[in-house]
Write a protein that holds these residues in place. Sequence first.
Motif, PDB file in Angstrom:
ATOM      1  N   ARG A 101    -106.121 -48.962 -43.879  1.00  0.00           N
ATOM      2  CA  ARG A 101    -106.773 -49.756 -42.840  1.00  0.00           C
ATOM      3  C   ARG A 101    -105.817 -50.280 -41.779  1.00  0.00           C
ATOM      4  NH1 ARG A 101    -105.900 -55.054 -44.404  1.00  0.00           N
ATOM      5  NH2 ARG A 101    -107.386 -55.771 -42.871  1.00  0.00           N
ATOM      6  N   PRO A 125    -100.477 -51.181 -36.371  1.00  0.00           N
ATOM      7  CA  PRO A 125    -100.248 -52.622 -36.544  1.00  0.00           C
ATOM      8  C   PRO A 125    -101.434 -53.450 -36.047  1.00  0.00           C
ATOM      9  CG  PRO A 125     -98.743 -51.678 -34.904  1.00  0.00           C
ATOM     10  CD  PRO A 125     -99.460 -50.534 -35.524  1.00  0.00           C
ATOM     11  N   ASN A 164    -107.531 -53.304 -38.027  1.00  0.00           N
ATOM     12  CA  ASN A 164    -108.089 -53.914 -39.231  1.00  0.00           C
ATOM     13  C   ASN A 164    -108.631 -52.859 -40.171  1.00  0.00           C
ATOM     14  OD1 ASN A 164    -109.589 -55.869 -40.971  1.00  0.00           O
ATOM     15  ND2 ASN A 164    -111.319 -54.740 -40.090  1.00  0.00           N
ATOM     16  N   ASP A 186    -109.967 -52.939 -34.282  1.00  0.00           N
ATOM     17  CA  ASP A 186    -108.832 -53.866 -34.320  1.00  0.00           C
ATOM     18  C   ASP A 186    -109.274 -55.230 -34.831  1.00  0.00           C
ATOM     19  OD1 ASP A 186    -110.013 -55.273 -32.261  1.00  0.00           O
ATOM     20  OD2 ASP A 186    -108.642 -54.548 -30.721  1.00  0.00           O
ATOM     21  N   TRP A 187    -108.389 -56.197 -34.730  1.00  0.00           N
ATOM     22  CA  TRP A 187    -108.677 -57.520 -35.290  1.00  0.00           C
ATOM     23  C   TRP A 187    -109.589 -58.359 -34.395  1.00  0.00           C
ATOM     24  CZ3 TRP A 187    -106.310 -60.316 -39.638  1.00  0.00           C
ATOM     25  CH2 TRP A 187    -105.739 -59.440 -40.576  1.00  0.00           C
ATOM     26  N   THR A 188    -109.999 -57.788 -33.312  1.00  0.00           N
ATOM     27  CA  THR A 188    -111.091 -58.437 -32.578  1.00  0.00           C
ATOM     28  C   THR A 188    -112.394 -57.677 -32.866  1.00  0.00           C
ATOM     29  OG1 THR A 188    -110.987 -57.086 -30.590  1.00  0.00           O
ATOM     30  CG2 THR A 188    -109.483 -58.931 -30.711  1.00  0.00           C
ATOM     31  N   ARG A 189    -112.268 -56.706 -33.738  1.00  0.00           N
ATOM     32  CA  ARG A 189    -113.338 -55.754 -34.058  1.00  0.00           C
ATOM     33  C   ARG A 189    -113.793 -54.977 -32.843  1.00  0.00           C
ATOM     34  NH1 ARG A 189    -119.237 -54.722 -34.534  1.00  0.00           N
ATOM     35  NH2 ARG A 189    -119.234 -52.979 -35.940  1.00  0.00           N
ATOM     36  N   VAL A 249    -117.206 -49.147 -23.372  1.00  0.00           N
ATOM     37  CA  VAL A 249    -117.487 -50.416 -24.039  1.00  0.00           C
ATOM     38  C   VAL A 249    -117.085 -50.363 -25.507  1.00  0.00           C
ATOM     39  CG1 VAL A 249    -119.285 -52.075 -24.630  1.00  0.00           C
ATOM     40  CG2 VAL A 249    -119.319 -50.911 -22.421  1.00  0.00           C
ATOM     41  N   TYR A 250    -117.559 -49.373 -26.193  1.00  0.00           N
ATOM     42  CA  TYR A 250    -117.075 -49.129 -27.550  1.00  0.00           C
ATOM     43  C   TYR A 250    -117.367 -47.689 -27.930  1.00  0.00           C
ATOM     44  CZ  TYR A 250    -121.899 -50.005 -29.347  1.00  0.00           C
ATOM     45  OH  TYR A 250    -123.248 -49.972 -29.605  1.00  0.00           O
ATOM     46  N   GLY A 258    -114.562 -53.458 -49.645  1.00  0.00           N
ATOM     47  CA  GLY A 258    -114.018 -53.282 -48.299  1.00  0.00           C
ATOM     48  C   GLY A 258    -114.873 -54.084 -47.342  1.00  0.00           C
ATOM     49  N   ASP A 259    -114.714 -53.808 -46.054  1.00  0.00           N
ATOM     50  CA  ASP A 259    -115.475 -54.610 -45.093  1.00  0.00           C
ATOM     51  C   ASP A 259    -116.976 -54.421 -45.249  1.00  0.00           C
ATOM     52  OD1 ASP A 259    -113.231 -55.736 -44.122  1.00  0.00           O
ATOM     53  OD2 ASP A 259    -113.288 -54.805 -42.155  1.00  0.00           O
ATOM     54  N   VAL A 260    -117.390 -53.224 -45.585  1.00  0.00           N
ATOM     55  CA  VAL A 260    -118.795 -52.976 -45.922  1.00  0.00           C
ATOM     56  C   VAL A 260    -118.807 -52.233 -47.260  1.00  0.00           C
ATOM     57  CG1 VAL A 260    -120.987 -52.001 -45.193  1.00  0.00           C
ATOM     58  CG2 VAL A 260    -119.383 -52.834 -43.478  1.00  0.00           C
ATOM     59  N   PRO A 261    -119.007 -52.949 -48.346  1.00  0.00           N
ATOM     60  CA  PRO A 261    -118.902 -52.339 -49.669  1.00  0.00           C
ATOM     61  C   PRO A 261    -119.898 -51.198 -49.883  1.00  0.00           C
ATOM     62  CG  PRO A 261    -118.953 -54.729 -49.836  1.00  0.00           C
ATOM     63  CD  PRO A 261    -119.278 -54.387 -48.415  1.00  0.00           C
ATOM     64  N   THR A 317    -113.564 -49.097 -44.165  1.00  0.00           N
ATOM     65  CA  THR A 317    -112.239 -49.707 -44.200  1.00  0.00           C
ATOM     66  C   THR A 317    -111.113 -48.687 -44.074  1.00  0.00           C
ATOM     67  OG1 THR A 317    -113.098 -51.543 -45.507  1.00  0.00           O
ATOM     68  CG2 THR A 317    -110.726 -51.181 -45.600  1.00  0.00           C
ATOM     69  N   TRP A 369    -116.200 -59.464 -34.291  1.00  0.00           N
ATOM     70  CA  TRP A 369    -116.196 -59.903 -35.692  1.00  0.00           C
ATOM     71  C   TRP A 369    -116.925 -61.232 -35.848  1.00  0.00           C
ATOM     72  CZ3 TRP A 369    -113.781 -64.569 -36.806  1.00  0.00           C
ATOM     73  CH2 TRP A 369    -112.990 -65.106 -35.772  1.00  0.00           C
ATOM     74  N   SER A 428    -124.153 -54.534 -45.359  1.00  0.00           N
ATOM     75  CA  SER A 428    -124.343 -55.116 -46.701  1.00  0.00           C
ATOM     76  C   SER A 428    -124.073 -56.609 -46.719  1.00  0.00           C
ATOM     77  CB  SER A 428    -123.494 -54.391 -47.743  1.00  0.00           C
ATOM     78  OG  SER A 428    -122.140 -54.578 -47.481  1.00  0.00           O
ATOM     79  N   LEU A 435    -120.086 -61.154 -43.293  1.00  0.00           N
ATOM     80  CA  LEU A 435    -118.642 -61.013 -43.438  1.00  0.00           C
ATOM     81  C   LEU A 435    -118.002 -62.202 -42.727  1.00  0.00           C
ATOM     82  CD1 LEU A 435    -116.107 -59.323 -44.093  1.00  0.00           C
ATOM     83  CD2 LEU A 435    -116.709 -57.779 -42.243  1.00  0.00           C
ATOM     84  N   ASP A 486    -109.112 -63.685 -29.651  1.00  0.00           N
ATOM     85  CA  ASP A 486    -110.255 -62.786 -29.786  1.00  0.00           C
ATOM     86  C   ASP A 486    -110.202 -62.018 -31.106  1.00  0.00           C
ATOM     87  OD1 ASP A 486    -108.107 -61.296 -29.108  1.00  0.00           O
ATOM     88  OD2 ASP A 486    -109.070 -60.218 -27.464  1.00  0.00           O
ATOM     89  N   ASP A 487    -109.113 -62.209 -31.848  1.00  0.00           N
ATOM     90  CA  ASP A 487    -109.069 -61.619 -33.183  1.00  0.00           C
ATOM     91  C   ASP A 487    -109.189 -62.724 -34.225  1.00  0.00           C
ATOM     92  OD1 ASP A 487    -106.675 -62.868 -32.703  1.00  0.00           O
ATOM     93  OD2 ASP A 487    -105.428 -61.193 -33.318  1.00  0.00           O
ATOM     94  N   TRP A 488    -109.335 -62.336 -35.450  1.00  0.00           N
ATOM     95  CA  TRP A 488    -109.263 -63.311 -36.514  1.00  0.00           C
ATOM     96  C   TRP A 488    -107.840 -63.302 -37.079  1.00  0.00           C
ATOM     97  CZ3 TRP A 488    -111.469 -58.532 -37.003  1.00  0.00           C
ATOM     98  CH2 TRP A 488    -111.031 -57.710 -38.042  1.00  0.00           C
ATOM     99  N   ARG A 538    -112.611 -60.182 -51.638  1.00  0.00           N
ATOM    100  CA  ARG A 538    -113.576 -59.085 -51.523  1.00  0.00           C
ATOM    101  C   ARG A 538    -114.707 -59.207 -52.538  1.00  0.00           C
ATOM    102  NH1 ARG A 538    -113.036 -56.483 -46.741  1.00  0.00           N
ATOM    103  NH2 ARG A 538    -111.294 -55.080 -46.579  1.00  0.00           N
ATOM    104  N   ASN A 542    -116.729 -60.953 -49.725  1.00  0.00           N
ATOM    105  CA  ASN A 542    -116.280 -60.838 -48.333  1.00  0.00           C
ATOM    106  C   ASN A 542    -116.394 -62.138 -47.547  1.00  0.00           C
ATOM    107  OD1 ASN A 542    -115.236 -58.289 -48.223  1.00  0.00           O
ATOM    108  ND2 ASN A 542    -117.124 -57.295 -47.569  1.00  0.00           N
TER     109      ASN A 542
END
Lengths: 323, 323, 323, 323, 323, 323
Positions: A31, A35, A38, A60-63, A98-99, A271-274, A300, B203, B233, B236, B257-259, B269, B275
């Motif tokens: 994951r 660097p 996420n 990333d960590w801002t999702r 956008v994504y 994980g983030d979505v099990p 993940t 997130w 699921s 989070l 903007d990140d966690w 988890r 989560n």
Amino acid sequence: MTTPAPIPWEDPPAARTRPIWRYSQNPVIRRDLLPTSNSIFNSAIVPFDRGFAGVFRCDDWTRKMQLHRGFSRDGLSWELDPEPIRFECDEPELETFVYGYDPRVVRIEDRVYVTWCNWYHGPTIGVGWTTDFETFHQLENAFLPYNRNGVLFPRKVDGRFAMLSRPSDDGHTPFGDVFYSESPDLRFWGRHRHVLSPVPNSWQATKVGGGPVPLETSAGWLLLYHGVRLTASGALYRSGLALLDLDDPTKVIARTDDWHLGPETAYERTGDVPNVVFPCGLVHDAATGELRLYYGAADTSICLATAQLDDLLDAVLAAPPGP
Amino acid sequence: MTTPAPIPWEDPPAARTRPIWRYSQNPVIRRDLLPTSNSIFNSAIVPFDRGFAGVFRCDDWTRKMQLHRGFSRDGLSWELDPEPIRFECDEPELETFVYGYDPRVVRIEDRVYVTWCNWYHGPTIGVGWTTDFETFHQLENAFLPYNRNGVLFPRKVDGRFAMLSRPSDDGHTPFGDVFYSESPDLRFWGRHRHVLSPVPNSWQATKVGGGPVPLETSAGWLLLYHGVRLTASGALYRSGLALLDLDDPTKVIARTDDWHLGPETAYERTGDVPNVVFPCGLVHDAATGELRLYYGAADTSICLATAQLDDLLDAVLAAPPGP
Amino acid sequence: MTTPAPIPWEDPPAARTRPIWRYSQNPVIRRDLLPTSNSIFNSAIVPFDRGFAGVFRCDDWTRKMQLHRGFSRDGLSWELDPEPIRFECDEPELETFVYGYDPRVVRIEDRVYVTWCNWYHGPTIGVGWTTDFETFHQLENAFLPYNRNGVLFPRKVDGRFAMLSRPSDDGHTPFGDVFYSESPDLRFWGRHRHVLSPVPNSWQATKVGGGPVPLETSAGWLLLYHGVRLTASGALYRSGLALLDLDDPTKVIARTDDWHLGPETAYERTGDVPNVVFPCGLVHDAATGELRLYYGAADTSICLATAQLDDLLDAVLAAPPGP
Amino acid sequence: MTTPAPIPWEDPPAARTRPIWRYSQNPVIRRDLLPTSNSIFNSAIVPFDRGFAGVFRCDDWTRKMQLHRGFSRDGLSWELDPEPIRFECDEPELETFVYGYDPRVVRIEDRVYVTWCNWYHGPTIGVGWTTDFETFHQLENAFLPYNRNGVLFPRKVDGRFAMLSRPSDDGHTPFGDVFYSESPDLRFWGRHRHVLSPVPNSWQATKVGGGPVPLETSAGWLLLYHGVRLTASGALYRSGLALLDLDDPTKVIARTDDWHLGPETAYERTGDVPNVVFPCGLVHDAATGELRLYYGAADTSICLATAQLDDLLDAVLAAPPGP
Amino acid sequence: MTTPAPIPWEDPPAARTRPIWRYSQNPVIRRDLLPTSNSIFNSAIVPFDRGFAGVFRCDDWTRKMQLHRGFSRDGLSWELDPEPIRFECDEPELETFVYGYDPRVVRIEDRVYVTWCNWYHGPTIGVGWTTDFETFHQLENAFLPYNRNGVLFPRKVDGRFAMLSRPSDDGHTPFGDVFYSESPDLRFWGRHRHVLSPVPNSWQATKVGGGPVPLETSAGWLLLYHGVRLTASGALYRSGLALLDLDDPTKVIARTDDWHLGPETAYERTGDVPNVVFPCGLVHDAATGELRLYYGAADTSICLATAQLDDLLDAVLAAPPGP
Amino acid sequence: MTTPAPIPWEDPPAARTRPIWRYSQNPVIRRDLLPTSNSIFNSAIVPFDRGFAGVFRCDDWTRKMQLHRGFSRDGLSWELDPEPIRFECDEPELETFVYGYDPRVVRIEDRVYVTWCNWYHGPTIGVGWTTDFETFHQLENAFLPYNRNGVLFPRKVDGRFAMLSRPSDDGHTPFGDVFYSESPDLRFWGRHRHVLSPVPNSWQATKVGGGPVPLETSAGWLLLYHGVRLTASGALYRSGLALLDLDDPTKVIARTDDWHLGPETAYERTGDVPNVVFPCGLVHDAATGELRLYYGAADTSICLATAQLDDLLDAVLAAPPGP
């Protein structure tokens, strides 16, 4: 195209009952390989140069969900570009990215095409291409929103580009069928045909969607797809098999009524979505018949499973007449 | 107030990319520290006497949610009173304690205040105080139902008590903004101001709520808060950072903007609610700049993470202009 | 205050079984009294000058919800200002008026106060006042979001301003209790107490909320309120009666288990939101004991019903002990 | 009935606080004991021959839910018939077995009865019997759809067969009470009585349903049941205790307000449906007072827990007066 | 049984296209026939003495749902007992009558039976009987909750009492099939069989439920039933026709794919629940073949429609083979 | 094309405040114009021969939704073919006509095209054409499911066919934006562009969808569209106005923030789906500037409203800058 470097092979465990087995060192892409990432999952690769190249979903960590290119010699050890792909796009309406998520990649003739879930007033199917994994060009979105899991066929079918997709709504869609569409030019799409439905009271009762690019075999197009069932604690994603007619891929020749890969290991169960196994990339070594499936695990990481093509074909051809 | 005994320090792991790192012996308070407890989590502490005292959410095996006091010399090894706190309350309408959860504690002048999610025809914000962690006094609920995550500031702002909260509905609320309210007397509250919203497609897209008591720094009030995204699921929960103006805490100076901390380990988890990272208590060692964050893990146990205040400030100040 | 001009009186129909009867020329204010209005409903009035003044909810054809002042000599024929009320507000955070609806008005000492459902990052209770119906001043919102149906008492209770409200969520709230709150200064609010709940399996099973300003009588505060039941085709709003203790209005002395006015006529059965009777304004003629109830009909128009105070008091006092 | 071979006993862990403890080698029946099974869980056994026999829920890789018989010498090592049970049924309307799950088995007089969740235009309670675990006979469904968790008493009560069940809807039912019904002939059922409700704000706030066949003791019928609470990430299933009157099992003599077994271990926390402990089969050794509870773990495997009957009776009798 | 006085006959309108037509003076029973009633609807009658008697759903102004008896000479002009029926019941568990609604009445042998939706920890099917419409006796509820629309057949079928019902959930149930159950003694019920399902994409797509007591004809049991479709503004209830096999009423001989009576008039289009036609009572004059259907209109009043039995039989027999 | 016979003109009522007014004899097509029809609504017409022809949504008494052709001399008096249109279709996959509803018709060059909501594994956009209203030809569905309200432009734009549509889900979709798509051949579609979104807190807050075929004017394409708001008792459909750029119809030049026609009359307020005004067909008399709007009323009948084109253009051009 040069011959790809082979991905190291692992023999199956002695006692396996399934035609596909996991790589012992999973996940192959963790994951936090970047660097800033996420999670890296639901991604796809193609043989490229003397090894492999891929397009990867890196949240990333801002999702922020971005697509990144990556390269590998052996399919196991990967280097990802920390910079997301910037598609060249001469259409102002589309140029703001956008994504993008859940990419598939496929070589058709002299180009490598990328399709992904692309935001345009909702999720729809983005389409782009590259020849060198340096410059990426963006085309029109294939469809109106709301759609996900757009998967191109690796060659034209009956003279036209062909794509599978799963029309959706704008949230955690509680339904989903796979449809087939055609295009003369990758710009205008039509002749929409139904291919696969969920199966009531089964592991794939809620929705089904295309996985990796269909693999052409003499028996038909081999399609790995995800099937979803809603349980008392959320969605459960697994991977199933279907075989589509070579000339008319809207005809389902066979479809296993079981799944071949579902969440079992810790990296799939948590994980983030099990409880997600999401098949997304497939490499076929024509010489040996070896298949490598790259799949997302628990939203993940990226994992690898291995199979012999003949075993999968046997499995799907032995399936009882489908619903 | 005497100088608290220091909490033992652990250096960060070599390869960390985040400004905060977990304690190696997590959880620091296991779910069954009390013989009657099923889970202990989402709790807060303050320096007290020559060590620390805290108010803890202990859900017993009937899932009765109670607040318990606890004491520790070093912040790691805790003794919890098996008897729940009984608030003295001269207001008959309020004296029946139906349930209390997710407490925060804060020293303001010569009292230690406790705020918690208190049932009064639905969840709202309970307020109490103690000087000695022996006798606890209950005040009026700060707001009407339905509300959660009431967090007092550690001093009056502009002459008034100040509180953050997250108005809710009466279930698993699918929305949530942080608001700021003031009170001249901890009895009547008003001048309600909006502070933080969820951020679409991120997130923290579903809801955000205050975490530990805001920490006063020369740069502003440092706020750790929880942000939630609904996945296929379930919810989070992660922890984010914001910096509020010292004089007017409704002004958000900066917001990452990140966690900075989200579910990764087995104890985050999996658990009664998988989560979940829920930041709730914060200890600042002014001499060294060391921060200890006590957070709930998976609605099951209490864990510790460590950071340098300057690193967190750098992180939040480096954040791009927020939404 | 001068003596208001009397509202013309209509005797009840011969065969009535209810203590309240409709005005024969309903609606008194039609949906398009203003050229720009689509609907005018859920509004309130007070005696003013030699007649009456009111604050009206006028939704225009963009469905912008605004408050308008209006004047009448006889309570039947109304002139509404086509310009919405612009509150003077020296608090920048509040001065943007996003929307306002369902106003109540009440004279307390030398001011006429207006409360309404005011947007501030969600619906909450706006508070304003005027002395002349020319200049209107806006105070702080009484509560955090999410709240609706804020109703001030017509005098201080035990030395403090008193308000009923119905905490809500941010949509078509499927729950709702009436709470009582106090304030020393109309700025800070506290001492929140529960007053009324819905009654399971009844006409008021889904939610209840305060109607017009409570009327002080020797028997207690007479409260008309709306009760809602969700049917197979949406919400059904009716009007019920309760009597609150004069000194402690959180004590419900009596409450009828039936409603006294519900949708029956075409103008109540059909409209923008069918099947809504929403009691909102009440005029009491102390000399005669006559009551005029102004109520919203089908979210479309304003209608009038008439009763004798004694009849309503008899009805509520004869009610069986409430739930 | 011959004396069953004893199930090997494990002493409780030293520090236990609960009257029941897990078997150290859990799961006793793994998800893939049958080559075709994806998961084996929520099943029940009876002493049989010189050992034990049981009826097992085996979901295969198509997620077809079938009942399989199995045999064991020692209750730990099991052999399951890979062929699902085919019930003999002379009623054409019922002979198509669409699915069956969550079986219970009970010896009444000279027959072993099986009840299960049986599809008949929705889930309802199937009833069958065998004497030899070779031939199984199917009777009428006990009730109309929609129902689950039908549990027969091990003897007639007041001259009639007796069954607990949990009326449901046709999905992931968000409510559930336990009811008691009687039958003179296992064909016609009536005299339906309410037994247990969920308890608001508790671990069993969403629904409750019968577990293993009630155990007759001198103090009453000992009932282990599942209680469910919806959390922010789905349903959380645990096991509770109640004691029903011997002569009138609709009278709840006692009911613990806590649960005695809930998800804690990895095999209960993760699986196809995380956080599920589902009590289903119970073996009582009258000579020693030893109880073995077979329970489903995470909808994936079957686990074993051990207790002394007296401890459970003490626990339930010590419970505070229930809700 | 004496010969009932005939209900006055109205010839059909000239231009009718349907085999059933409305009475010109509808509603026959207005919502406020009783001074305490808000609405009277969904009720049923039988010939009695020299006229007719019935059991009526009267919701009062507290929305208490009670059953009242009523009598009429001519079927048009009715006198209702303002006192609700008090069933004699020697079963303490059942004697508290919480609510009762949507009754059906039927003469079987020398008794008149009443079935209704009866609360017992949720809605289920209450059963009672009378011989003289003075004393009413209550039997056991036929089924477990949650059930509605229990309809007895007018004679034993194959030696047993027979009932249709529509299993439900505990709210505004979004599904509903008609099932058939048998009882040797009106106490224990079993042999549950499926009869009718909703029809996708039709006027009866959401749910179907039995209407009046089935009418025995030489062609089979004629069943009028309600079918429901959810529209963008709530449920739309209409009345359909089916013909069940005389000897085996679970066999549907014929079923019209259209409805024969749906909301069209103002008294069906508007009311407490708009757009409801709910067939509930049926009177057959064997001498003339005339049928009178009493149906609930908009959950508000009782209306009458008239048909010739032969026309209805022709209609249902001409229907295309059903789904 | 011959000159159409004029539709009789009615002058507006004296006091009107809106630029559009209703025909005094509404509905022009009653729900039962066909003996088999329950409702006729949401339909469209074109000048044809010496009068008008149209394609009509006729729902019969089985609620089968079919398209019927119809003819009229004067646009007021219509003759509808009782036989539904049978499209000739040489594509077997499409030739089964499951259902069709909400048609639009438009003349482009020498053909009259029909678009409608066509079932193909869910609702999508069917396309057909005719020259003589005798023979109808069906083309490929324009898009994948799930889509509704496909509206062709009356000429090619920039050399390509152009269509508006509203992507949906498979039920009562709670969202909806208008998109623009192009096709070189009416077979393959692409270049999907966003046009209109709902407007928060307005009458069109839930969804918006195209109405009649856009009308070309010198100021731009005049688009009447439906806007929907969910109220406490269901959806409320009204008609709004937008002006799209002639050369690039994805550019919204102007859009009124109010609606111009909404449910007010009995035939709009009540019906099978109350409170629906659904604009669907538009006739422009170029010589006089007169517009006739045919709209569906309450999903029950077809009504007519009249306007001057200049008035509508004035209205939309005077609108404030849109959201």
